[in-house]
Design a protein around this motif. Structure first.
Motif, PDB file in Angstrom:
ATOM      1  N   THR A  22       2.400   0.213  19.066  1.00 59.74           N
ATOM      2  CA  THR A  22       2.226   0.700  17.693  1.00 59.74           C
ATOM      3  C   THR A  22       2.316   2.218  17.635  1.00 59.74           C
ATOM      4  O   THR A  22       2.791   2.778  16.656  1.00 59.74           O
ATOM      5  CB  THR A  22       0.881   0.249  17.111  1.00 59.74           C
ATOM      6  N   PHE A  31      11.496   9.734   9.334  1.00 61.81           N
ATOM      7  CA  PHE A  31      11.237  10.172   7.970  1.00 61.81           C
ATOM      8  C   PHE A  31      11.464  11.672   7.844  1.00 61.81           C
ATOM      9  O   PHE A  31      11.959  12.153   6.825  1.00 61.81           O
ATOM     10  CB  PHE A  31       9.798   9.820   7.612  1.00 61.81           C
ATOM     11  N   PHE A  68      -6.147  10.015  14.362  1.00 63.04           N
ATOM     12  CA  PHE A  68      -6.520  10.062  15.772  1.00 63.04           C
ATOM     13  C   PHE A  68      -7.900  10.663  16.013  1.00 63.04           C
ATOM     14  O   PHE A  68      -8.309  10.801  17.151  1.00 63.04           O
ATOM     15  CB  PHE A  68      -5.464  10.856  16.555  1.00 63.04           C
ATOM     16  N   ALA A  85       3.868  10.816   6.953  1.00 61.06           N
ATOM     17  CA  ALA A  85       4.150   9.490   7.524  1.00 61.06           C
ATOM     18  C   ALA A  85       3.155   9.162   8.620  1.00 61.06           C
ATOM     19  O   ALA A  85       2.650   8.039   8.710  1.00 61.06           O
ATOM     20  CB  ALA A  85       5.569   9.446   8.077  1.00 61.06           C
ATOM     21  N   ILE A  86       2.847  10.165   9.463  1.00 59.27           N
ATOM     22  CA  ILE A  86       1.867   9.940  10.538  1.00 59.27           C
ATOM     23  C   ILE A  86       0.531   9.533   9.920  1.00 59.27           C
ATOM     24  O   ILE A  86      -0.124   8.594  10.372  1.00 59.27           O
ATOM     25  CB  ILE A  86       1.674  11.228  11.366  1.00 59.27           C
ATOM     26  N   ARG A 116      -2.286   1.798  10.821  1.00 63.69           N
ATOM     27  CA  ARG A 116      -2.278   1.284  12.186  1.00 63.69           C
ATOM     28  C   ARG A 116      -3.695   1.084  12.696  1.00 63.69           C
ATOM     29  O   ARG A 116      -4.006   0.040  13.271  1.00 63.69           O
ATOM     30  CB  ARG A 116      -1.527   2.266  13.080  1.00 63.69           C
ATOM     31  N   PHE A 163       8.724   6.367  13.528  1.00 64.33           N
ATOM     32  CA  PHE A 163       8.806   6.271  12.068  1.00 64.33           C
ATOM     33  C   PHE A 163       8.685   7.663  11.450  1.00 64.33           C
ATOM     34  O   PHE A 163       9.497   8.069  10.606  1.00 64.33           O
ATOM     35  CB  PHE A 163       7.682   5.373  11.540  1.00 64.33           C
ATOM     36  N   ALA A 164       7.673   8.410  11.888  1.00 64.69           N
ATOM     37  CA  ALA A 164       7.457   9.742  11.317  1.00 64.69           C
ATOM     38  C   ALA A 164       8.641  10.650  11.603  1.00 64.69           C
ATOM     39  O   ALA A 164       9.085  11.412  10.740  1.00 64.69           O
ATOM     40  CB  ALA A 164       6.180  10.340  11.878  1.00 64.69           C
ATOM     41  N   ARG A 171      -0.705  -3.229  22.872  1.00 66.72           N
ATOM     42  CA  ARG A 171      -0.718  -3.152  21.410  1.00 66.72           C
ATOM     43  C   ARG A 171      -0.828  -1.692  20.972  1.00 66.72           C
ATOM     44  O   ARG A 171      -0.110  -1.231  20.096  1.00 66.72           O
ATOM     45  CB  ARG A 171      -1.936  -3.934  20.921  1.00 66.72           C
ATOM     46  N   LEU A 199      -5.138  -2.435  13.887  1.00 66.33           N
ATOM     47  CA  LEU A 199      -5.607  -2.619  15.264  1.00 66.33           C
ATOM     48  C   LEU A 199      -7.071  -3.033  15.270  1.00 66.33           C
ATOM     49  O   LEU A 199      -7.474  -3.906  16.042  1.00 66.33           O
ATOM     50  CB  LEU A 199      -5.425  -1.329  16.064  1.00 66.33           C
ATOM     51  N   LEU A 227       0.963   5.846   7.849  1.00 62.56           N
ATOM     52  CA  LEU A 227       1.184   4.719   8.754  1.00 62.56           C
ATOM     53  C   LEU A 227       0.125   4.694   9.857  1.00 62.56           C
ATOM     54  O   LEU A 227      -0.298   3.625  10.298  1.00 62.56           O
ATOM     55  CB  LEU A 227       2.587   4.832   9.362  1.00 62.56           C
ATOM     56  N   GLY A 228      -0.324   5.896  10.276  1.00 61.38           N
ATOM     57  CA  GLY A 228      -1.337   5.968  11.328  1.00 61.38           C
ATOM     58  C   GLY A 228      -2.649   5.363  10.887  1.00 61.38           C
ATOM     59  O   GLY A 228      -3.300   4.632  11.648  1.00 61.38           O
ATOM     60  N   LEU A 284       4.797   4.270  15.316  1.00 61.78           N
ATOM     61  CA  LEU A 284       4.311   5.299  14.396  1.00 61.78           C
ATOM     62  C   LEU A 284       5.072   6.611  14.573  1.00 61.78           C
ATOM     63  O   LEU A 284       5.559   7.203  13.609  1.00 61.78           O
ATOM     64  CB  LEU A 284       2.817   5.501  14.653  1.00 61.78           C
ATOM     65  N   LEU A 285       5.206   7.044  15.826  1.00 63.57           N
ATOM     66  CA  LEU A 285       5.841   8.332  16.073  1.00 63.57           C
ATOM     67  C   LEU A 285       7.311   8.318  15.673  1.00 63.57           C
ATOM     68  O   LEU A 285       7.795   9.251  15.035  1.00 63.57           O
ATOM     69  CB  LEU A 285       5.701   8.711  17.549  1.00 63.57           C
TER      70      LEU A 285
END
Lengths: 234, 629
Positions: free
Chosen positions: B402, B413, A193, A18-19, A26, B409-410, B398, A30, A22-23, B406-407
């Protein structure tokens, strides 16, 4: 060990995946939002769209471009990327796991192809690392993490290859499988990251760097303010 | 620096992220993996809170437009925009939240085309759809005034404002009450203290009271959040009005209970009676008392306490009607799973974030609140832990919001229980041979609910021994009439009728690979010999069912396809057997006598598969079947 493996394959896999998914989304969003802000503020609105697209495509198919300057490095790099992308996504065992989890699978590599691509990835990864250490221009640009991430990328490949092909004791197998899963999940978490995010940001790079040179009208004052040198001559 | 807004936003974003993960799981793995809902309790917190309470909470929109435009109370002007915005976002949240609860959410548009005017849900669905549109049109002049580009559209919308307001009030009156009508269908399921013939009326009156208090509550919350001076005078007037409406609600409700002779139920000591007393105290009695005292009504603290009591009390009421008080009748125990609660909170949080966005962006209030990120101006900050420039404050915000999204959400899950989503597919239910002689009892999984099949009668009517092929379309070697169960081996999943491993096994067929797989070709099913190349008597010569591959459909499917298709044909051919293709023709028979002792426990009640179709004389058909037996 079994409990640890179950954890790594269950909840922790979902967390890291998921990280990653979605990361990466993101950072794209951005980036695009930032680009939109920059474009709105820019004094000059003309962007060389043709050039941006053609350059992006050229970098996407790097054969033409990099071959001129560093032929050996660039060909090894291409091989590295091919294996790095194809093997994890299209390995039969991985697709099978997906099929069990979400109900559908996709095209898979044959065992021979997957094995050879894995070896190729490992070999080219090591070659790239050596190149980075001993080429002066590369090592000059590199930070500590730039040496670490490529090596980390190789860990799941090596452990996966050993687990799939060599006859080893069950205990060692479990240990290596755990290493395989956990290192891959560490990479998933790091992806959005670190520099590895270039896997999704690459198509934007030309666009953003072209946009970056379009300054708003009163940029000079803002730069001075930011640098705490308000009123200084530009 | 306004940290209240910032922290609130961080919390809301994290809830949205958490709920996002659960939401994806719900759509990927279904209701069973995420909810504690059962067949007996199909409406849980998603209906009770998200839909029933959600629609009621959004009542502020029509109440304030009525006060301002119809009753011409100009002093409430500053409440109109925020209340309409809240109503609009509330309805969006209701629709969005409903998608999680619907079994087939992609069919939500069906009500627009396939009309069922007898259903209260049909009316509610249409009203909610139309009213959401009306609210959008009522609200859109606000964002449109930001740029002059849309001035013309805005002018047209403003011209139609009054008819839109009227339409909005009308639609609200309709569906706020119809949500109550929904429950008129369940007089035996809903507890008598909540069930009433005037449920629609009660729902409407309570929605008006809740609407008034929602406007007050929202004003109090947003003013606290942005550190503005509270609108105490206006809220006081709303509270005064609420006392009247709540009193009417209280009197009507009590009178209804008195007249229907259910007074004693309020004090019979059951948990429902305590629930009812608690609900009435929070939602009605205490607020009436509090707001009747002028000192309390005019103080900010008193307004906080009173309005939040009404808001939460009415939410409680909707949850009670929406399912909580049905548990006694159904005998079910339902506690919402944490995933259901997360989704509900997530939908509300998303609506709150949208509200904050609109408040900061548009002129909802007379003066826009300053974006907390911009006061006072701070230059971009260098963050030493990550060694990056965070950029301008909005940019940094922002990044932060976000990242929280994100964190969480993970994390959400990862927390989903593994056993819920790691399904092994459809459960394999093996089929057993039908029992009986001249009449067979077809009951593949032996759960004692089956169909009586008059085998001999079918042989007689279809043409004696020559007719076997009509049903027995594929036979085991050396057999003339193989039973269905030998190939259709599973109730609900297909079977490979060709048993590869048996053929290859030394204890089974014991044949070499090359007997079926030709040499030099890859050993695949496509290149191998066909079954009837060796087994010459496998397929009868003139059977109506063509075997294309050797994947046998599930037992249940096979039975229905074979029987129903023939019955349909015969029903057309024979004038005296029009009902031959109806479900009841087969699914009504009692099991044969020799099974009766075994299953006597089921004989007293109605059968599981006893289908009742109006206009069909069941009794006569049943007698006929017993005669055959």
């Amino acid at each position: 060990m079994d409990a640890l493996l179950d954890f790594a394959r269950g909840p922790f896999f979902r967390f890291s995946f998921a990280i990653m998914a979605l990361g990466l989304l993101r950072v794209i969003v951005l980036d695009l939002l930032g680009a939109y802000d920059a474009y709105r503020k820019a004094g000059e609105k003309d962007l060389p769209w043709g050039l941006i697209i053609s350059r992006s495509l050229q970098w996407f198919i790097p054969i033409n471009r990099v071959f001129k300057y560093r032929p050996i490095f660039s060909s090894i790099s291409i091989l590295f990327h091919v294996g790095l992308l194809l093997v994890p996504v299209f390995l039969f065992a991985h697709v099978h796991l997906w099929k069990q989890a979400i109900g559908f699978g996709w095209f898979t590599l044959s065992k021979e192809w997957a094995d050879w691509l894995t070896i190729l990835t490992i070999a080219s990864g090591i070659a790239l690392f050596i190149g980075r250490v001993f080429t002066r221009s590369s090592s000059f640009l590199s930070r500590f993490q730039d040496y670490l991430w490529p090596l980390l990328l190789l860990v799941p490949f090596i452990s996966g290859y050993v687990c799939a092909n060599l006859t080893i004791s069950p205990k060692l197998y479990q240990l290596l499988m755990l290493t395989h899963v956990l290192s891959a999940e560490l990479i998933f978490i790091l992806m959005p990251f670190t520099k590895i995010a270039h896997c999704v940001l690459m198509p934007l790079s030309q666009f953003v760097s072209n946009l970056a040179w379009k300054f708003p009208a009163d940029t000079d004052d803002a730069i001075c303010t930011t640098l705490n040198k308000k009123g200084a001559p530009v | 620096m306004n940290n209240r807004v910032r922290i609130t936003k961080l919390i809301l974003w994290s809830i949205v992220g958490f709920a996002g993960a659960v939401g994806i799981t719900r759509f990927l793995f279904g209701l069973g993996a995420t909810t504690n809902l059962t067949d007996a309790t199909p409406w849980g917190i998603w209906i009770g809170f998200d839909v029933m309470a959600g629609v009621a909470l959004a009542a502020g929109g029509f109440v304030i437009t009525a006060i301002f435009y119809i009753f011409k109370r100009e002093e409430f002007h500053s409440f109109v925009r925020p209340a309409v915005l809240t109503a609009f976002l509330g309805y969006l949240a209701v629709v969005f939240g409903l998608l999680f609860d619907l079994g087939l959410p992609w069919n939500i548009w069906h009500m627009m085309i396939y009309w069922n005017p007898h259903s209260p849900l049909f009316e509610v669905g249409w009203c909610v759809m139309l009213y959401t549109t009306v609210l959008l049109l009522e609200f859109s002049p606000v964002p449109l005034e930001e740029t002059s580009r849309y001035a013309r559209i805005r002018r047209i919308l403003m011209k139609f404002r009054f008819p839109l307001v009227l339409l909005g009030i009308m639609l609200s009156t309709l569906h706020q009450s119809s949500l109550g009508s929904l429950f008129l269908i369940m007089p035996f399921k809903l507890h008598p203290l909540w069930y009433s013939h005037i449920l629609p009326l009660l729902f409407f009156i309570s929605a008006v009271a809740l609407g008034l208090m929602m406007i007050a509550y929202e004003s109090l919350v947003s003013h606290w959040l942005f550190r503005r001076k509270p609108e105490t005078n206006l809220v006081e007037k709303l509270a005064k009005a609420a006392v009247w409406v709540l009193s009417i609600y209280f009197i009507v409700k009590m009178a209804d209970i008195w007249l229907s002779g259910e007074w004693h139920l309020m004090f019979d000591g059951s948990w429902e009676s305590y629930l009812f007393i608690l609900e009435m105290l929070i939602s009605t009695v205490i607020p009436i008392i509090l707001f009747s005292i002028k000192k309390v009504r005019t103080s900010t603290a008193g307004q906080w306490v009173g309005s939040s009591m009404v808001v939460f009390g009415m939410i409680f009421n909707r949850i009670n009607v929406g399912g909580l008080t049905m548990l006694r009748a159904t005998g079910d125990t339902y506690v919402p799973s944490w995933m259901e609660i997360t989704i509900s909170l997530g939908v509300v949080s998303a609506a709150c974030l949208a509200f904050l966005f609109a408040i900061e962006r548009f002129h909802i209030w007379k003066e826009k609140p300053q974006d907390p990120e911009w006061e006072p101006y701070t230059p971009p900050v260098f963050d030493h832990t990550s060694e990056v420039w965070l950029g301008t404050p909005p940019l940094a915000a922002r990044t932060k919001y976000t990242l929280v999204l994100l964190l969480s959400f993970a994390l959400g899950f990862a927390l989903i229980p593994s056993h819920k989503i790691e399904s092994k597919g459809v459960e394999i239910v093996p089929v057993q041979k039908a029992r009986g002689g001249d009449t067979l009892f077809i009951d593949g999984n032996h759960d004692e609910y089956g169909v009586l099949f008059a085998h001999t009668q079918h042989i007689d009517s279809l043409g004696q021994k020559q007719s076997c092929d009509k049903c027995h379309h594929m036979n085991m070697p050396m057999d003339k009439a193989t039973g269905c169960w030998e190939c259709h081996r599973y109730m609900y999943s297909p079977t490979d009728a060709f048993n590869h491993d048996w053929h290859a096994d030394a204890h089974g067929g014991n044949i070499a690979c090359t007997q079926c797989h030709p040499k030099g070709k890859e050993r695949q099913a496509e290149t191998a010999k066909k079954c009837d190349d060796c087994h010459l008597d496998l397929l009868p010569s003139d059977n109506p069912i063509k075997v294309e591959n050797y994947t046998a459909p599930p037992y249940v499917t096979a039975m229905h396809e074979l029987c129903v298709s023939c019955h349909k044909k015969k029903a057309e051919e024979l004038s005296d057997k029009k009902n031959l293709a109806l479900c009841t023709t087969c699914h009504q028979s009692a099991p044969p006598k020799y099974l009766k002792a075994e299953i006597s426990k089921h004989l007293s009640g109605p059968y599981f598969n006893h289908v009742v179709i109006p206009g069909v004389n069941l009794k006569q058909e049943k007698e006929q079947l017993h005669k055959n037996e």
